[in-house]
Scaffold this active site. Sequence first.
Site, PDB file in Angstrom:
ATOM      1  N   ASN A 439       0.880  -1.174   0.000  1.00 10.02           N
ATOM      2  CA  ASN A 439       0.000   0.000   0.000  1.00 10.02           C
ATOM      3  C   ASN A 439       0.916   1.223   0.000  1.00 10.02           C
ATOM      4  O   ASN A 439       1.507   1.552   1.015  1.00 10.02           O
ATOM      5  CB  ASN A 439      -0.877  -0.037   1.257  1.00 10.02           C
ATOM      6  N   TRP A 440       1.026   1.828  -1.201  1.00 15.84           N
ATOM      7  CA  TRP A 440       2.007   2.926  -1.315  1.00 15.84           C
ATOM      8  C   TRP A 440       1.501   4.209  -0.665  1.00 15.84           C
ATOM      9  O   TRP A 440       2.239   5.168  -0.516  1.00 15.84           O
ATOM     10  CB  TRP A 440       2.320   3.173  -2.798  1.00 15.84           C
ATOM     11  N   LYS A 441       0.242   4.282  -0.378  1.00 17.78           N
ATOM     12  CA  LYS A 441      -0.376   5.475   0.227  1.00 17.78           C
ATOM     13  C   LYS A 441      -0.081   6.707  -0.647  1.00 17.78           C
ATOM     14  O   LYS A 441      -0.041   6.589  -1.863  1.00 17.78           O
ATOM     15  CB  LYS A 441       0.116   5.667   1.667  1.00 17.78           C
ATOM     16  N   HIS A 526      -9.524   1.353   4.732  1.00 25.18           N
ATOM     17  CA  HIS A 526      -8.241   1.518   5.434  1.00 25.18           C
ATOM     18  C   HIS A 526      -8.438   2.468   6.620  1.00 25.18           C
ATOM     19  O   HIS A 526      -9.227   3.416   6.532  1.00 25.18           O
ATOM     20  CB  HIS A 526      -7.180   2.068   4.476  1.00 25.18           C
ATOM     21  N   GLU A 528      -6.789   4.858   7.720  1.00 22.26           N
ATOM     22  CA  GLU A 528      -6.556   6.295   7.478  1.00 22.26           C
ATOM     23  C   GLU A 528      -7.773   6.929   6.803  1.00 22.26           C
ATOM     24  O   GLU A 528      -8.081   8.093   7.039  1.00 22.26           O
ATOM     25  CB  GLU A 528      -5.282   6.473   6.642  1.00 22.26           C
ATOM     26  N   GLU A 597      -5.584  -4.880  10.475  1.00 20.12           N
ATOM     27  CA  GLU A 597      -4.521  -3.904  10.709  1.00 20.12           C
ATOM     28  C   GLU A 597      -4.773  -3.169  12.027  1.00 20.12           C
ATOM     29  O   GLU A 597      -5.556  -2.214  12.060  1.00 20.12           O
ATOM     30  CB  GLU A 597      -4.484  -2.876   9.577  1.00 20.12           C
ATOM     31  N   GLY A 603       2.487   2.011  10.770  1.00 22.28           N
ATOM     32  CA  GLY A 603       3.484   3.066  10.619  1.00 22.28           C
ATOM     33  C   GLY A 603       4.161   3.471  11.915  1.00 22.28           C
ATOM     34  O   GLY A 603       4.860   4.480  11.971  1.00 22.28           O
ATOM     35  N   SER A 643       3.366  -2.372  10.492  1.00 19.95           N
ATOM     36  CA  SER A 643       4.813  -2.492  10.717  1.00 19.95           C
ATOM     37  C   SER A 643       5.342  -3.888  10.404  1.00 19.95           C
ATOM     38  O   SER A 643       6.231  -4.387  11.099  1.00 19.95           O
ATOM     39  CB  SER A 643       5.172  -2.076  12.143  1.00 19.95           C
ATOM     40  N   GLY A 664       2.765  -1.289   4.322  1.00 27.45           N
ATOM     41  CA  GLY A 664       2.852   0.140   4.035  1.00 27.45           C
ATOM     42  C   GLY A 664       4.295   0.539   3.768  1.00 27.45           C
ATOM     43  O   GLY A 664       4.818   0.343   2.668  1.00 27.45           O
ATOM     44  N   GLY A 665       4.960   1.068   4.785  1.00 30.89           N
ATOM     45  CA  GLY A 665       6.318   1.609   4.650  1.00 30.89           C
ATOM     46  C   GLY A 665       7.285   0.689   3.922  1.00 30.89           C
ATOM     47  O   GLY A 665       8.032   1.127   3.040  1.00 30.89           O
TER      48      GLY A 665
HETATM   49  C1  PEP Z   1      -0.737   0.195   6.086  1.00 40.11           C
HETATM   50  O1  PEP Z   1      -0.840   1.407   6.039  1.00 40.11           O
HETATM   51  O2  PEP Z   1      -1.575  -0.543   5.553  1.00 40.11           O
HETATM   52  C2  PEP Z   1       0.377  -0.381   6.813  1.00 40.11           C
HETATM   53  C3  PEP Z   1       0.325  -1.628   7.195  1.00 40.11           C
HETATM   54  O3  PEP Z   1       1.450   0.428   7.093  1.00 40.11           O
HETATM   55  P1  PEP Z   1       2.846   0.016   7.750  1.00 40.11           P
HETATM   56  O4  PEP Z   1       3.273  -1.313   7.170  1.00 40.11           O
HETATM   57  O5  PEP Z   1       3.809   1.112   7.413  1.00 40.11           O
HETATM   58  O6  PEP Z   1       2.606  -0.080   9.207  1.00 40.11           O
END
Ligand code: PEP
Length: 681
Positions: A439-441, A526, A528, A597, A603, A643, A664-665
């Site tokens: 998920n590049w956001k 999601h 966010e 999640e 994050g 994470s 994500g990251g």
């Molecule tokens: C996400 O935003 O879906 C996510 C899992 O982020 P991260 O891996 O950076 O925690």
Amino acid sequence: MKIVVRIVQFLFAAVFIFSGLAKCVDPAGTSIKVTEYLQYFGFGMLTDLSMGIAWLLCIVEFICGVNILLGHARHLTLVVSTLLLLLFTPLTLWLALTDAISECGCFGDAVHLTNWQTFGKNLILIVMLALLWTKSELMYRLMGRTFYVFYSYCALGLAVWLCWMGSWREPFIDFRPFTPGTNLKEAVMGEGQEQTTDSDSEWVCIYQRNGVRQEFSLDSLPDEAEGWEFVETIERHADGKVSDDRSKAEPKHIDFFVKTADGEVITDELLSRPGYTLLLLSHSLDKASQHDIDRIELLSEYAGDNDYGFLCLTARDEKQLERWKFNTGAEYPFVFTDASIIETMCRSNPAVMLLRDGVICWKTPLSRLDAEGLTSGKLNEQTSGDIEEINYHNRILLVLFLLFAPFFLFLLVEIVQFLHKQTLINNSKKMRKKIVAGNWKMNTTLQEGIALAEGLKEALAGKKVNCDVVVCTPFISVASVVKAVEGSVIGVGAEDCSAHEKGAYTGEVAANMIASTGAKYVILGHSERRQYHGENNELLVAKLQQALANGLTPIFCVGEVKEERVNGTYKEVIEGQMEALYTLSAEDFAKCVVAYEPVWAIGTGLTATSEQAEEVHAFIRASIAKKYDAAVADNTSILYGGSCKGSNAPELFAQPDIDGGLIGGAALKVDTFMPIIEAWK
Ligand code: PEP
């Protein structure tokens, strides 16, 4: 660290189990020690409780060892073990400094340690215990709860049985020197020697009081009532040296002497007497049970009729002797030795021992003596005059068998159950799609997105990939990324879609527009979007319908915030979020992917532990099974997000209900995304 904690756990358990068992086989011996302590500290009025205290001490110690071995009831067990060590460590230091009691008796008679050695051992145990306290979560749980409960009952049963056997008979396993078959004459005097008082050497007794040791000749022994404690007998030569021959006789040497009322030492005479001698033993005539007193009469008559010697061996105390004679009408001869020697010879009071030519044939509590058999001539093992054969090695093997057989049996059943469950899990896991989705956001420009997609395609080229790989990109990149990854295993998705089909919704992107680029996936719900755009179930149901109507696979996110995790409402929260998906038919639901999640892990660098993640994944799967059926639940891929990195992905993905990750990251760089994909071996 884990390995150190587990080694310490097993060593600590081994010491507690061994010392508990060593005392359980001889509770009377432990109770003698308890009495010594009580008397020394001025609690003489509690000595009637010493057998009960002995039972409690050795059983508690043994069960603590078992609990630590199995890694169960950790908190309570560590508290109890700490209390035991806090009580006994200062006590052993004090004993080591003052030598007030010659031996603490922590391993019963099985292993003899000096007071300093015991203190050192306790210090090591305290260090071990401190480690177990601080790292108790790393202790190994050897069995599941059910088998732990079964096994602890078996262990408790073993400890109680051993205490029972040892309380009413002689110790079940006897580590003392006066066992049947022992040639007392040789063991006391050494071969060919005599214990007399008229040679150039002298047999003396060492006694101690208030930590001070003193030698006494056999005809002027001190009064125990004045606080003197017997330690040992030694042979002292005229030049002051201890006999070499005696030290050569070690370790067979036994502390034993017998005197007449006039103070004459008759050890040699007694042990050299040919034929049988019956000894009635009582370390304290006042405390001797008078229940079976008529048996003594039978015994002494039998001894007279059959030319057996018959003597009562007791500790010298004129008042007690008078009272005993008065109460029982005793007319047999009395000889004397130290009370602690008699307690070592036989735990019960009174007891009977048969000697033949100075060799111990058998010994028994008076209450268990087959006196009728003896006098009626109906001989059994006890009354035949043969040396009783007690195979202590077999008894040790029996105790080890009773200790370990249920242990290994339960462990085996548990391993079989585990393997069976694992096979079922693997089979059902095999049926589901494994997915790693990025998920590049809002992180990539068009050019950066294309470069990242191309880099990933290159890294995956020619590799065996064991999961579906997906990248969900900002809207402006979707079409270009679809193109960039053409011919690869990579699937492409968007990060959201409109709840509407088409029309005047400035800035919105419809599901059919996404599908028109060749993208196959869309992330919905999601955290966010829930947080910053107030997305709720009603809106998400509409988005789900749009996505499914246009052939997109929704990756539907659920997860709790930190407060909900802390206050324990996380399962209800997740169940509530799942309601949006539950508006779908089973057929449509089967086209969706769920992503758990935890918001507090997104994050933040905080990952849910694999146990925490698995708990929620299993909960979600069970909830799906309840809503639809087990087959739908078994076929639903549930991803973990928050994470997730190359370092924790293998452990997370190994969980039975985790089918991949939403990343994500770590999805923003090929180097960090690839190890997560490769975690699916
Ligand atoms: C996400 O935003 O879906 C996510 C899992 O982020 P991260 O891996 O950076 O925690």
